[in-house]
Every structure is written in C-alpha cells, then in structure tokens.
Design an enzyme around this catalytic site. Structure first.
Site, PDB file in Angstrom:
ATOM      1  N   GLU A 120      -6.778  -7.486   3.326  1.00  0.00           N
ATOM      2  CA  GLU A 120      -6.489  -6.059   3.147  1.00  0.00           C
ATOM      3  C   GLU A 120      -6.806  -5.703   1.715  1.00  0.00           C
ATOM      4  O   GLU A 120      -6.381  -6.416   0.794  1.00  0.00           O
ATOM      5  CB  GLU A 120      -5.006  -5.744   3.438  1.00  0.00           C
ATOM      6  CG  GLU A 120      -4.736  -5.478   4.887  1.00  0.00           C
ATOM      7  CD  GLU A 120      -3.254  -5.298   5.205  1.00  0.00           C
ATOM      8  OE1 GLU A 120      -2.546  -4.630   4.441  1.00  0.00           O
ATOM      9  OE2 GLU A 120      -2.828  -5.837   6.246  1.00  0.00           O
ATOM     10  N   GLU A 149       1.250 -11.106   6.265  1.00  0.00           N
ATOM     11  CA  GLU A 149       2.382 -10.868   5.353  1.00  0.00           C
ATOM     12  C   GLU A 149       3.698 -11.334   5.956  1.00  0.00           C
ATOM     13  O   GLU A 149       4.664 -10.575   6.063  1.00  0.00           O
ATOM     14  CB  GLU A 149       2.443  -9.392   4.958  1.00  0.00           C
ATOM     15  CG  GLU A 149       1.233  -8.949   4.185  1.00  0.00           C
ATOM     16  CD  GLU A 149       1.374  -7.575   3.551  1.00  0.00           C
ATOM     17  OE1 GLU A 149       2.449  -6.963   3.703  1.00  0.00           O
ATOM     18  OE2 GLU A 149       0.418  -7.131   2.910  1.00  0.00           O
TER      19      GLU A 149
HETATM   20  C1  GAL Z   1       0.353  -4.165   4.272  1.00  0.00           C
HETATM   21  C2  GAL Z   1       0.501  -4.346   5.767  1.00  0.00           C
HETATM   22  C3  GAL Z   1      -0.140  -3.218   6.523  1.00  0.00           C
HETATM   23  C4  GAL Z   1       0.220  -1.924   5.899  1.00  0.00           C
HETATM   24  C5  GAL Z   1      -0.280  -1.892   4.496  1.00  0.00           C
HETATM   25  C6  GAL Z   1      -0.084  -0.597   3.774  1.00  0.00           C
HETATM   26  O1  GAL Z   1       1.432  -4.712   3.629  1.00  0.00           O
HETATM   27  O2  GAL Z   1      -0.058  -5.554   6.164  1.00  0.00           O
HETATM   28  O3  GAL Z   1       0.270  -3.264   7.859  1.00  0.00           O
HETATM   29  O4  GAL Z   1       1.581  -1.781   5.951  1.00  0.00           O
HETATM   30  O5  GAL Z   1       0.397  -2.894   3.777  1.00  0.00           O
HETATM   31  O6  GAL Z   1      -0.565  -0.686   2.449  1.00  0.00           O
END
Ligand code: GAL
Length: 835
Positions: free
Chosen positions: A543, A470
């Site tokens: 993620e 990100e």
């Molecule tokens: C993403 C990030 C993670 C965490 C997550 C929470 O944006 O890469 O480190 O912050 O969101 O949802």
C-alpha cells in the site's frame, strides 16, 4: 436467469427455456466484454449444463432478533433436528413470496439502506465501525436491516435425475445458509470466499418446483470498509454427468524453457453415482485463436467407487507458445472431456496463460524475463450506484479506467477477487494480487485460503497470493508462525506462485520472515534502509500513498468535509503520490507499489471520519471512476510514452480577480509553458516524476498548459472560465451493448454552459428517465459527503459531473436515457442492445 452457451438445447427445451437458450448465446458472444463468458473459438457445446442464476430472484429483509419478522427462522428448533422440515416456511416451495421484491443477482441490499450516523460518540481507542462501513444502517444495531432472504426457483427437470448437480456461489456477504426444498444444503460464513453447494439429494425431479432459499446474515462485518450485504457475486447452477470434473477440478501449470512450454495438467474426476464407474479423460489445447495446438488422446480408464474422487496427471508440450504478459494477454484454453464407454459425458474449458514470473531483491519483478515495475492500485469491490454488486461490464470499465491511468496491477484488498474480475484481468493483462481475508490458522481461515487458491490458480493474471494485511501479530513470532502455515498451504496448492503479506510495521522479523515478497504498507521511505539490512529479499509497496482528495475541489474546507485535490493531503501514516513514487521509481530492486486506492469506496471516510462523509477520499478516481487530478500524475509517469500535460485547478474563481491562484501541471513533457488569456507566463522544465507549480493572479478567461518535447508542442490542456449552467451533455463508454440482461453502460453527465464548457463547480439537481430496453441500476456523483439515494431517478451533479449506470433489460432494442434539470436544456442518449 441467463442460460450459458453450454446449456444444451435438450435440457433447455425440457425446462421451457429454449427461447432464452437460443437468444442468449449469440448475445453473449457479441461484445468483447461478454465474450469472456462464451466458449472460446473452436470449442463445441458441452454436455454439462451451466445456468447463471441472475434473474428470477425474490428478496425480503428478515430480522436478526425477532423470529416473527424472520420468517419463523429458528422458532421450531428443527433446523438441526429433522432435516428438511420446519426450519422456516420461507424455505418451502409453496411459500408465497409474491410480496417480496424482484431482484437481479448480483445484488447488494446494504446500498439501499438509509444512513444512520451514530447516536453516541465512539470512544477514542475504539475503531468506529459505523464510519468504517459508511454509516449505513446495518450491523448489530440494526437487526431489522441485517438479515436478507432470497428465493429463486431452480431450473431443474427430469433430465437432471441421476446427474451431479451443484450451485457455485462466487461471494455472498455473509454467513449464509443455503436451503433447497427446505433442506439446509450448505452455506458459507465467509463473505468473500467462493463456495459450492451440492444439491442433487434435495431436488424433486418429477416436475415439482425446486425451491432455493438463502438466509444471509450481515449482522457482523469482516472488514473496516463498506462490505455490502447479500448475493453480490454470480451464482451458477451446474448439472453434470455422474462421472465428471468437479468445480475447481482442473489445474493447469506451465514451465517455459528454450524448447517451449511444458504443460502439466491435474484433473480431478468425481463419481456422484451410487454405483462404481469407469471413465477416460481426453484433453485438447486451443490456441488464443481457437486452433487446436496440442491434444492428449483418451487415456486408460480410471475406476471410481461410488462417491469417490481421483486426480489424474497429464503433460504435454507446446514448442512455440504465445506468452501471456500485461502487453500481450494471450489466453489458451484447455478443453477436458470425460468419456464413458467412448462417449463424451462431460466437458470443461479452462482458460490459462503461459508466462514466467520472477521476483528478485536486486532486480525487482520480471514477466517472461523482462523487467516490469508493478504500477499498482489497491481496490475494494464497490462502486457508485450499485455498492458491491458490480456487473461484469462495470468491472471491465473499472479495469479499463485503471489501465488508462497506466496501472498494470491490482491488489484485491482485503479479500479474494471476483471470478468475473479475474477473467477480465486475464483478458486485458491486468496483474492481480489476490488476498485472503483472514490471517490465522483456524479451520475457517484455512478453508477460505483453500477456496481462494483452488478457485483462482489457473488465472494467469494472479502474480502473488497475499496472506494478510496489517495484522496485530505481524511482527511477532506468532505472526511468523501463522503466516508460515498459510504460505505452506499456498505452496502446496499452487507451487507456481510466490506469497506476500502487507505489513505496516515489524518488517525485520515476524511474518516478513515467512513470506517470499515483503509488503510495505506506507513508510516507503523506510524501504531503502530495510533493503540494505535484507539484501536480496524481494519487496513491494503493498500500500502506498493514501493521498486524500475530493474530486474537483481546490481548497480544504473542514466544515464541509472537502479536501483539496492537489497532491498535498494525506494522513500521518501516508505520503503524497510524488513522495512514494519517486522512491520506488529510483530503485529497480523495489518491485513496485500499489496505491491506496484506485477508486474511492464507501466507508473509511478519512480524514473526517464523521457523518456526512460516507465514502473514502483515497482514490485516484472517485466512487464513480471519474479521475481526480492525481490520476494524471500517475498517468504521466506510468505511461511515459504518451505525452501528457494536465492542468489544475478549474478556472472559475469569481470574486478572486487579481488574487494568486495555485496552478499545478502534471505531465511528462520535457518543458511546460503556462499561458493565460494568450499571454505566456513562462516555460519551465518538468522535473522527472514531479510536477510544476505557478502562482497566477486570477483573471477570468482561458488558462492553458502547453507541453513541449524537443522544442515541439506535444500536448496541451486548458481550463476555461465557464458561464452559468445552460445544458447537459451525456456520453457513455459504449452505446452498443449486449441484450443479455447484464451488460451495463457507464453514462457520464456533464453540466455545461452555453458554449459547451464544463461548469466544474455545478451541483445541479438532475432527473433521470429511461425508455426502452434498459433500466437504470444506480446513480452517483463521486461526492464523498453525498447521502442521496444510489437508486432511483434523481441525483445532484457534483463539481459538474454525475453518473448513471444503465443496464440491458434482457431484450434487444433501443433505449433512450434523458437527463433533465430545472432551467437547463435536457439531454438524451440513445443506447442499442443487440441480440
Ligand atoms: C491501511 C489498510 C487499508 C486502509 C488504509 C487507509 O492501514 O490496510 O485497508 O485502511 O490503511 O490508509
């Protein structure tokens, strides 16, 4: 200090460590967990000496803004003017550190700091770093807590004179300077990348105490999550012959085809002597059972000028290799010997695995040609009781809990994983995405990337290198350029693996064009259309989910910072478990996904982001590793061969008799019947990758879910209305442990009623005491709003559970953990530590 089995007896005697050397070696071999640190079967002791510096450390806080309280560091300005003198008395051997605390490494001092909610509200457009780091009093606002000093005497003797001697740090958070006898010998700005410090020039070989001192400055963070502080990963001292294989000096690669495996070995030889020398290399390959299966006899001698290095390439064939895979994590060992005048002067062992990996935009991911969906978790290195200083056995337990959920892959967010974790992943078949911390091309970032790859490229568990997460520039031409440089460097150091980058937007250009496997953070629903636009391009959900839940809670309570554990709650950018998994499960071309996160971690207390929420709510497990209900959603669909039903919520709703309660069943059985107090509430067919729900008028008693496959009862789960807390029940993942000073048991404490039912609403205050050959290194309960100390002897249960981490104190014998609570019958658990 622990002495590794490769500590030769002569040196151990010279150092007065013979007792340790003999008692530690069998202890290390005693359990599967610690077996990873022993030589493999068939390997003999090496002439190199490796000493793990775990015990014998002293620690004190310094000060980031006050030299008087920072051991005069910087006062005399001679750090960089006259090396070795006056940088701080704390770097000198004769400094009196008897008032400093005795600590064991791995060590995280931040986890012992008080909480400090911010005094003023943070502007809306700024990231709240205090919340991000879990409200511990560390950082630039707390100069008195943000610098730590470590001292340890180095076990070096006359026998080490003339040898190459270095220290291997696997991770120090952060900005650390390493001093030996007052000389600054090295250090690392990065809190995550491993590093080596050569120390031979600064040692006193004639019996003087050799003083190692570290000044560690955690004033600045590198992440938006809890990062700990201090020497939170292992430190080893290595003493090797003048001509030797340096750290990360072996690279083993394999290719597999119809005729078997071709193994390519690149070995670096270094000459630390002041004179030129010649040496030969010899290799043996040991099969997983320790048998020698291939060898390369001593090769023509290489001549090395003083201080020179050279890299030599060799190849051998293995006709019928045992392949590494998540189900069959077979590990070979390459044993490399350095010979001088025909005598073996150095020997290293390198574990490796033979497997092929492929990513394909149409068919997804495959290991050894067999399609495998990546059933992944993202994790930070953080656990209840210990913070970032996770003992190896706890890493192993966390991997086991994760595998038990059905996961086969782990993304180390957002930094390189510990070597101890990688060893466990290699041995258990857990696949790993290793991520570098910085997505930029300045010298520091490039060096960190190099260190990640050079330290870890032999681990078969690693399937991808991730070059970013990100990033602000991810979707831009600059973002593409930067990632392209990082990818090129990855390929140069490790042509065997592909690369990825975790992106939350901009996938139609930018960094997505630079990496091999495009990573989607959330927005899983956008992947199918993106695949249409980019046919053939491999993709994963780097993620997914980010569902939030408090373990064992079933009603939202904003005032109390409680989030219900049904699979319904998530921030705007995220999704439920069911939503993302149904998309990924349906498309073979999506190689898999990594949920955010396997375990809760400190910091990022979404959704409340305010004190006293001090840890995240994202985990499928809480900070102790206790499963939340979503754990069973994944387990149901990621382990479809194991029939499962899991029922929620608990069944203690006094005062709500007759009112409807939302009952869910996760599971993978074809049909599920719900039964309340012996009366069937009906059978329903389980939707694939879904769950079942009923509204059930509450009546105390027993509610049961029965799962049927082909009409036969295949699994059941029930909740019982519990009475008042009456007793405690203790259980541990293991009660027989190694007496090696590091082995650790995760002990679960349950508050139960007189009939033995878990009281799943109990927050009973508990007292912990221990006698015998062990110590309590941390306590936890998984409550994201708990601000009780992680260390000590008291902790409340949370929703019926608490955890104690009990570690070997280094001697063989028994230990008894006793947990008490006012008005309840105490409970004890016996643990045995064997030599
Ligand atoms: C993403 C990030 C993670 C965490 C997550 C929470 O944006 O890469 O480190 O912050 O969101 O949802």
């Amino acid at each position: 200090m622990t002495i590794s089995p490769s500590t030769d007896r002569r040196t151990a005697l010279a150092l007065g460590l013979a007792g340790l050397a003999t008692s530690a070696a069998p202890a290390l071999a005693a359990t599967a967990r610690t077996a990873l640190t022993t030589p493999p079967p068939g390997a003999a002791a090496s002439p190199r000496r490796r000493v793990r510096l775990a015990d014998g450390w002293r620690f004190a806080l310094g000060h980031a803004a006050d030299m008087d309280r920072d051991f005069d560091f910087g006062r005399y300005q001679r750090t960089y003017a006259k090396p070795g003198f006056d940088v701080s008395p704390a770097t000198q051997p004769d400094f009196d550190d008897s008032a400093w605390a005795s600590v064991r490494v791995p060590h995280d001092w931040a986890v012992e700091l008080p909480y400090a909610p911010p005094k003023a509200p943070v502007p809306k457009d700024k990231e709240d770093m205090a919340a991000g780091h879990g409200f511990r009093a560390i950082g630039r606002d707390f100069p008195q807590n943000s610098v730590g000093w470590y001292r340890c005497k180095l076990p070096v003797g006359a026998g080490d004179k003339g040898r190459a001697i270095w220290l291997e740090f696997d991770g120090v958070f952060r900005d650390c300077k390493v001093f030996v006898n007052g000389y600054e010998a090295g250090g690392s700005a990065s809190g995550y990348a491993p590093f080596r410090v050569d120390i031979a020039d600064f040692l006193d070989y004639d019996g003087g105490p050799n003083q190692l001192t570290l000044r560690v400055d955690a004033s600045l963070g590198e992440g938006w999550f809890y990062e700990g502080a201090g020497i939170y990963r292992h430190v080893d001292l290595v003493s090797a012959a003048p001509i030797h294989v340096p750290q990360w000096g072996t690279c083993v690669r394999s290719t597999v085809d119809g005729s078997g495996a071709q193994i390519a070995i690149a070995t670096t030889l270094a000459n630390a002597a002041e004179v030129a020398g010649t040496a030969q290399l010899r290799h043996r390959v040991l099969a997983p059972d320790g048998r020698e299966v291939a060898a390369i006899a001593a090769q023509p001698a290489a001549t090395l000028a003083p201080g020179a290095q050279t890299t030599l390439d060799h190849a051998l064939a293995l006709p019928a290799p045992q392949l590494w895979s998540p189900e069959t994590p077979r590990l070979y060992t390459l044993e490399t010997s350095v010979l001088v005048d025909g005598q073996e002067v150095d020997r290293t062992q390198t574990r490796f695995g033979i497997r092929t990996l492929s990513f394909d935009g149409t068919h997804g991911f495959a290991v050894n040609g067999k399609p495998v969906k990546l059933l992944g978790v993202c994790n930070h290195q953080d656990h209840a009781g210990v913070g970032t200083a996770i003992p190896d056995a706890l890493h192993a337990w966390r991997v086991a809990q994760t595998q038990s959920m059905g996961a086969n892959a782990w993304r180390s967010a957002h930094n390189p994983p510990a070597q101890a974790l990688l060893d466990i992943c290699d041995a258990t078949g857990m696949m790993m995405v290793a991520e570098t911390r910085l997505n930029t091309t300045n010298p520091e970032a490039m060096d960190e990337l190099d260190r990640m790859i050079l330290s870890s490229r032999n681990h078969p568990a690693i399937i991808l290198w991730s070059v970013g997460n990100e990033e602000g520039h991810q979707g831009t031409e600059r973002g593409r350029r930067i990632s392209a440089q990082l990818v090129a460097r990855c390929k140069q150091l490790d042509p065997t693996r592909l690369t990825t980058q975790a992106m939350d937007k901009g996938w139609d250009g930018g960094a997505a064009d630079a990496v091999d496997v495009v990573g989607f953070n959330y927005r899983t629903d956008k992947i199918p259309a993106w695949r249409q636009r980019h046919p053939g391009k491999p993709v994963i959900g780097t993620e997914t989910a980010s569902t939030v839940a408090t373990r064992g809670a079933y009603a939202n309570d904003a005032a109390a910072h409680v989030v219900r554990a049904y699979d319904t709650e998530h921030p705007w950018w995220a999704s439920t478990a069911e939503e993302w998994w149904q998309i990924v499960a349906a498309e073979p071309g999506i190689a898999g996904g990594f949920i955010w996160t396997g375990f809760d971690y400190r910091g990022e207390p979404t959704p409340y982001a305010q004190f006293p929420s001090v840890s995240s709510y994202f985990g499928a497990m809480d900070l102790c590793g206790f499963p939340k209900d979503n754990y069973y959603y994944y387990r149901a669909w990621w382990r479809r061969d194991a029939p499962l039903v899991h029922l929620l919520p608990h069944w203690n709703w006094a005062g709500r008799e007759g009112q409807p309660i939302e009952v869910w069943v996760h599971g993978n059985c074809a049909e599920v019947e719900l039964v309340l107090n012996g009366r069937s509430l009906g059978r329903k067919a389980m939707p694939r990758n879904g769950h079942l729900a009923w509204m059930v008028p509450y009546a105390p008693g027993r509610i049961e879910a029965r799962g049927y496959n082909q009409g036969r009862l295949a699994a059941r789960d029930s909740r019982v209305t519990a009475g008042r807390p009456a007793a405690l029940r203790l259980s541990a993942d293991r009660t027989r442990l190694a007496a090696d000073g590091g082995d650790t048991a995760a002990v679960q404490v349950e508050v139960i009623d007189a009939a033995g039912n878990l009281v799943s609403t109990a927050d009973t205050a508990l007292g912990f005491s221990l006698s015998g050959a062990a110590r309590i290194i941390g306590l936890g309960n998984g409550n994201p709003t708990s601000t009780e100390p992680d260390k000590g002897h008291a902790r409340r249960a949370f929703n019926g559970l608490a955890q104690a981490l009990v570690q070997s104190a280094g001697a063989a014998g028994a230990a008894r953990l006793t947990v008490t609570a006012a008005g309840l019958a105490p409970a004890s658990l016996d643990l045995f530590f064997h030599a």
